[in-house]
Design a protein around this motif. Structure first.
Motif, PDB file in Angstrom:
ATOM      1  N   ALA A 278      14.311  45.440   9.469  1.00 17.35           N
ATOM      2  CA  ALA A 278      14.591  44.117   9.797  1.00 17.35           C
ATOM      3  C   ALA A 278      13.619  43.592  11.062  1.00 17.35           C
ATOM      4  CB  ALA A 278      15.914  44.001  10.134  1.00 17.35           C
ATOM      5  N   PHE A 279      13.358  44.675  11.704  1.00 16.95           N
ATOM      6  CA  PHE A 279      12.558  44.260  13.000  1.00 16.95           C
ATOM      7  C   PHE A 279      10.873  43.937  12.364  1.00 16.95           C
ATOM      8  CE2 PHE A 279      15.338  46.031  16.435  1.00 16.95           C
ATOM      9  CZ  PHE A 279      15.237  44.890  17.243  1.00 16.95           C
ATOM     10  N   GLY A 280      10.881  44.528  11.158  1.00 16.86           N
ATOM     11  CA  GLY A 280       9.390  44.111  10.473  1.00 16.86           C
ATOM     12  C   GLY A 280       9.340  42.768  10.181  1.00 16.86           C
ATOM     13  N   GLU A 281      10.348  42.096  10.082  1.00 16.28           N
ATOM     14  CA  GLU A 281      10.290  40.579   9.779  1.00 16.28           C
ATOM     15  C   GLU A 281      10.406  39.598  11.032  1.00 16.28           C
ATOM     16  OE1 GLU A 281       9.884  38.722   7.078  1.00 16.28           O
ATOM     17  OE2 GLU A 281       9.075  40.605   6.074  1.00 16.28           O
ATOM     18  N   ALA A 282      11.191  40.112  12.138  1.00 17.05           N
ATOM     19  CA  ALA A 282      11.509  39.421  13.178  1.00 17.05           C
ATOM     20  C   ALA A 282      11.809  39.966  14.449  1.00 17.05           C
ATOM     21  CB  ALA A 282      12.741  38.661  12.866  1.00 17.05           C
ATOM     22  N   SER A 283      11.509  39.381  15.619  1.00 16.21           N
ATOM     23  CA  SER A 283      11.602  40.107  16.831  1.00 16.21           C
ATOM     24  C   SER A 283      13.050  40.316  17.289  1.00 16.21           C
ATOM     25  CB  SER A 283      10.954  39.232  17.934  1.00 16.21           C
ATOM     26  OG  SER A 283      11.522  37.893  18.192  1.00 16.21           O
ATOM     27  N   ASP A 284      14.008  39.686  16.701  1.00 17.84           N
ATOM     28  CA  ASP A 284      15.361  39.887  16.857  1.00 17.84           C
ATOM     29  C   ASP A 284      16.059  40.457  15.739  1.00 17.84           C
ATOM     30  OD1 ASP A 284      15.404  39.017  19.744  1.00 17.84           O
ATOM     31  OD2 ASP A 284      15.186  36.856  19.126  1.00 17.84           O
ATOM     32  N   VAL A 285      17.083  41.328  15.700  1.00 18.78           N
ATOM     33  CA  VAL A 285      17.946  41.301  14.518  1.00 18.78           C
ATOM     34  C   VAL A 285      19.365  41.261  14.833  1.00 18.78           C
ATOM     35  CG1 VAL A 285      18.626  43.630  13.098  1.00 18.78           C
ATOM     36  CG2 VAL A 285      16.419  43.148  13.897  1.00 18.78           C
TER      37      VAL A 285
ATOM     38  N   MET B 217       0.811  -1.181   0.081  1.00 21.27           N
ATOM     39  CA  MET B 217       0.010  -0.042  -0.097  1.00 21.27           C
ATOM     40  C   MET B 217       0.934   1.272   0.236  1.00 21.27           C
ATOM     41  SD  MET B 217      -2.922   1.276   2.728  1.00 21.27           S
ATOM     42  CE  MET B 217      -3.781  -0.188   2.488  1.00 21.27           C
ATOM     43  N   LYS B 218       0.555   2.189  -0.854  1.00 21.59           N
ATOM     44  CA  LYS B 218       1.202   3.411  -0.764  1.00 21.59           C
ATOM     45  C   LYS B 218       1.171   4.454   0.391  1.00 21.59           C
ATOM     46  CE  LYS B 218       0.543   4.238  -5.786  1.00 21.59           C
ATOM     47  NZ  LYS B 218       0.104   5.364  -6.996  1.00 21.59           N
ATOM     48  N   LYS B 219       2.440   4.835   0.918  1.00 24.90           N
ATOM     49  CA  LYS B 219       2.220   5.793   1.655  1.00 24.90           C
ATOM     50  C   LYS B 219       1.693   7.063   1.456  1.00 24.90           C
ATOM     51  CE  LYS B 219       6.457   3.941   4.252  1.00 24.90           C
ATOM     52  NZ  LYS B 219       6.942   2.915   3.174  1.00 24.90           N
ATOM     53  N   ASN B 220       0.976   7.956   2.499  1.00 26.10           N
ATOM     54  CA  ASN B 220       0.450   9.115   2.182  1.00 26.10           C
ATOM     55  C   ASN B 220       1.266  10.165   2.705  1.00 26.10           C
ATOM     56  OD1 ASN B 220      -1.977   8.291   1.101  1.00 26.10           O
ATOM     57  ND2 ASN B 220      -2.739   7.724   3.085  1.00 26.10           N
ATOM     58  N   ILE B 221       2.061  10.928   1.753  1.00 28.03           N
ATOM     59  CA  ILE B 221       2.900  12.026   2.064  1.00 28.03           C
ATOM     60  C   ILE B 221       2.153  13.305   2.024  1.00 28.03           C
ATOM     61  CG2 ILE B 221       5.351  12.880   1.473  1.00 28.03           C
ATOM     62  CD1 ILE B 221       5.179   9.954   2.314  1.00 28.03           C
ATOM     63  N   ALA B 222       2.432  14.092   3.206  1.00 32.29           N
ATOM     64  CA  ALA B 222       1.880  15.505   3.185  1.00 32.29           C
ATOM     65  C   ALA B 222       3.153  16.466   2.801  1.00 32.29           C
ATOM     66  CB  ALA B 222       1.473  15.750   4.409  1.00 32.29           C
ATOM     67  N   ILE B 223       3.087  17.230   1.848  1.00 38.45           N
ATOM     68  CA  ILE B 223       4.164  18.162   1.383  1.00 38.45           C
ATOM     69  C   ILE B 223       3.568  19.577   2.019  1.00 38.45           C
ATOM     70  CG2 ILE B 223       5.428  19.615  -0.416  1.00 38.45           C
ATOM     71  CD1 ILE B 223       4.467  17.055  -2.285  1.00 38.45           C
ATOM     72  N   VAL B 224       4.255  19.889   3.070  1.00 39.40           N
ATOM     73  CA  VAL B 224       3.731  21.072   3.967  1.00 39.40           C
ATOM     74  C   VAL B 224       4.057  22.252   3.725  1.00 39.40           C
ATOM     75  CG1 VAL B 224       3.408  21.650   6.405  1.00 39.40           C
ATOM     76  CG2 VAL B 224       3.456  19.158   5.854  1.00 39.40           C
ATOM     77  N   TRP B 225       3.534  23.422   3.374  1.00 37.47           N
ATOM     78  CA  TRP B 225       4.086  24.469   2.692  1.00 37.47           C
ATOM     79  C   TRP B 225       3.240  25.394   3.626  1.00 37.47           C
ATOM     80  CZ3 TRP B 225       1.291  28.287  -0.186  1.00 37.47           C
ATOM     81  CH2 TRP B 225       0.040  27.560  -0.671  1.00 37.47           C
ATOM     82  N   GLY B 226       3.657  27.035   3.188  1.00 42.53           N
ATOM     83  CA  GLY B 226       2.936  27.850   3.678  1.00 42.53           C
ATOM     84  C   GLY B 226       3.703  28.688   4.664  1.00 42.53           C
ATOM     85  N   GLY B 227       3.024  29.070   5.961  1.00 45.97           N
ATOM     86  CA  GLY B 227       3.830  29.396   7.039  1.00 45.97           C
ATOM     87  C   GLY B 227       3.129  31.136   7.283  1.00 45.97           C
ATOM     88  N   TYR B 228       4.160  31.472   8.353  1.00 53.11           N
ATOM     89  CA  TYR B 228       3.482  32.819   8.943  1.00 53.11           C
ATOM     90  C   TYR B 228       4.184  34.035   8.094  1.00 53.11           C
ATOM     91  CZ  TYR B 228       1.309  29.439  12.062  1.00 53.11           C
ATOM     92  OH  TYR B 228       0.697  28.468  12.806  1.00 53.11           O
ATOM     93  N   SER B 229       5.400  33.734   7.454  1.00 58.72           N
ATOM     94  CA  SER B 229       6.277  34.816   6.945  1.00 58.72           C
ATOM     95  C   SER B 229       6.257  35.154   5.577  1.00 58.72           C
ATOM     96  CB  SER B 229       7.612  34.521   7.521  1.00 58.72           C
ATOM     97  OG  SER B 229       8.257  33.496   6.469  1.00 58.72           O
ATOM     98  N   SER B 230       7.154  36.403   5.120  1.00 55.37           N
ATOM     99  CA  SER B 230       7.369  36.766   3.853  1.00 55.37           C
ATOM    100  C   SER B 230       7.542  35.457   2.975  1.00 55.37           C
ATOM    101  CB  SER B 230       8.008  37.842   3.752  1.00 55.37           C
ATOM    102  OG  SER B 230       7.575  39.074   4.710  1.00 55.37           O
ATOM    103  N   GLU B 231       8.268  34.621   3.369  1.00 59.90           N
ATOM    104  CA  GLU B 231       8.816  33.459   2.759  1.00 59.90           C
ATOM    105  C   GLU B 231       7.561  32.606   2.128  1.00 59.90           C
ATOM    106  OE1 GLU B 231      12.875  32.008   3.517  1.00 59.90           O
ATOM    107  OE2 GLU B 231      12.111  32.942   5.654  1.00 59.90           O
ATOM    108  N   LYS B 232       6.484  32.863   2.421  1.00 57.26           N
ATOM    109  CA  LYS B 232       5.317  31.927   2.084  1.00 57.26           C
ATOM    110  C   LYS B 232       5.448  31.660   0.579  1.00 57.26           C
ATOM    111  CE  LYS B 232       0.355  31.547   2.237  1.00 57.26           C
ATOM    112  NZ  LYS B 232      -0.932  31.966   2.925  1.00 57.26           N
ATOM    113  N   GLU B 233       5.541  32.960  -0.272  1.00 61.18           N
ATOM    114  CA  GLU B 233       5.445  32.426  -1.768  1.00 61.18           C
ATOM    115  C   GLU B 233       6.578  31.637  -1.981  1.00 61.18           C
ATOM    116  OE1 GLU B 233       7.463  36.195  -3.743  1.00 61.18           O
ATOM    117  OE2 GLU B 233       6.119  36.889  -2.204  1.00 61.18           O
ATOM    118  N   VAL B 234       7.873  31.899  -1.568  1.00 57.81           N
ATOM    119  CA  VAL B 234       9.022  30.892  -1.676  1.00 57.81           C
ATOM    120  C   VAL B 234       8.697  29.312  -1.428  1.00 57.81           C
ATOM    121  CG1 VAL B 234      11.326  30.385  -1.370  1.00 57.81           C
ATOM    122  CG2 VAL B 234      10.510  32.836  -1.439  1.00 57.81           C
TER     123      VAL B 234
END
Length: 327
Positions: free
Chosen positions: A184-191, A1-18
């Protein structure tokens, strides 16, 4: 039986499109004769899966979905979220609690490597060369004059936890420091602010399965932009040369160092280590535990240069991590 593979993408940052592009790449690489592959998007609004042209909600209680009266559970998660929650250990902890194997580093390794400052200073204690740097936390006081005195000019200002060169600036004058830090602080809490290291930029991929460690051919990054910024990475303003035009001795040194880094952070799956070669010595820029996986990304380029198949590499990683957990 084939395994079910989830390709998990998205996220909460500006890198979502990447992340979306990487998911498309991984979907194209996965062996469809061996696996059922599903693209699962995770963002702040919803968790959902694409199945036969329709969208279904993911049940977060067991990471499953129900369509046409049939519930599908996933056997494996291939995480390709660049940024939080897929690269910082958050999603890894969720899958650990559910007992679902996944493709990349575990909670601790993901958390450590996600913070550039923490990772580089950890590796520095093992004699890995890194650029001098300082870290700023949200609302912390700092002096631009003192930063320049410590690191010199030019210097780099970056989100400490982030990638794809979003909100990353090469600062050439003291007047540019405050605006760059604010961005830079607009993207993360630490710089993180790093000293400039002049030289040739290269990157090296590495992965480990039950068949052993594979270090991929090194890629050289050539861009006429100020640095390897977002436009260079994703809009073709760069020349990527694999294998890199460096000596065999230096190539072997970088390969050994990448293997060492892999073991020191206790990595899993595929990682990529980025360096600047300065005075014939590699200086580590950062460790990427969720590298880009589009058809033209560095890892597929390096796999091809090694005369390997992306499909086979992903199969080896999936099978290794699946049976390691199920033993």
């Amino acid at each position: 039986m084939k395994k079910n593979i989830a390709i998990v993408w998205g996220g909460y940052s500006s890198e979502k499109e990447v992340s979306e592009k990487s998911a498309e790449g991984i979907y194209s690489f996965i062996d469809k004769d061996k696996y059922n592959a599903y693209k699962v998007k995770i963002d702040r609004k919803s968790w959902e899966v694409e199945h036969r042209g329709n969208i279904y909600s993911i049940d977060k209680n067991d990471f499953s979905f129900t369509a046409d009266g049939w519930t599908t559970k996933f056997d494996f998660a291939y995480i390709t979220i660049h940024g939080t929650p897929g690269e910082d250990g958050t999603l890894q902890g969720y899958f650990d609690m559910l007992g679902i194997p996944y493709s990349n580093c575990g909670v601790l390794a993901s958390a450590v490597t996600f913070s550039k400052f923490t990772c580089n200073h950890f590796l520095k204690s093992f004699n890995i060369k890194v650029a001098d740097s300082v870290i700023l936390h949200k609302n912390s006081d700092y002096s631009a004059d003192e930063i320049v005195q410590q690191l010199g000019l030019p210097l780099f200002v970056k989100p400490n936890a982030g990638g794809s060169s979003f909100a990353t600036y090469k600062v050439k004058s003291i007047e540019e420091i405050d605006p760059a830090i604010a961005e830079a602080f607009g993207e993360a809490s630490d710089v993180i602010i790093e000293s400039f290291v002049s030289g040739t930029e290269v990157t090296c991929g590495c992965y480990k399965t039950d068949k052993g460690t594979t270090v991929l051919p090194i890629s050289e990054v050539v861009t006429h932009n100020e640095f390897f910024d977002y436009n260079a990475k994703y809009k073709g303003q760069v020349e990527e040369i694999t294998p890199a035009r460096i000596s065999e001795e230096l190539s072997q040194k970088i390969s050994r160092e990448t293997m060492l880094i892999y073991d020191l952070v206790n990595a899993k799956g595929i990682i990529r280590a980025d360096y600047i070669i300065s005075n014939d010595e590699p200086v580590l820029l950062e460790v990427n535990t969720t590298p880009g996986m589009t058809a033209t990304s560095f890892i597929p380029q390096q796999v091809a240069a090694a005369n390997l198949s992306m499909t086979q590499v992903l199969t080896e990683i999936i099978e290794c991590e699946y049976y390691k957990l199920k033993k």
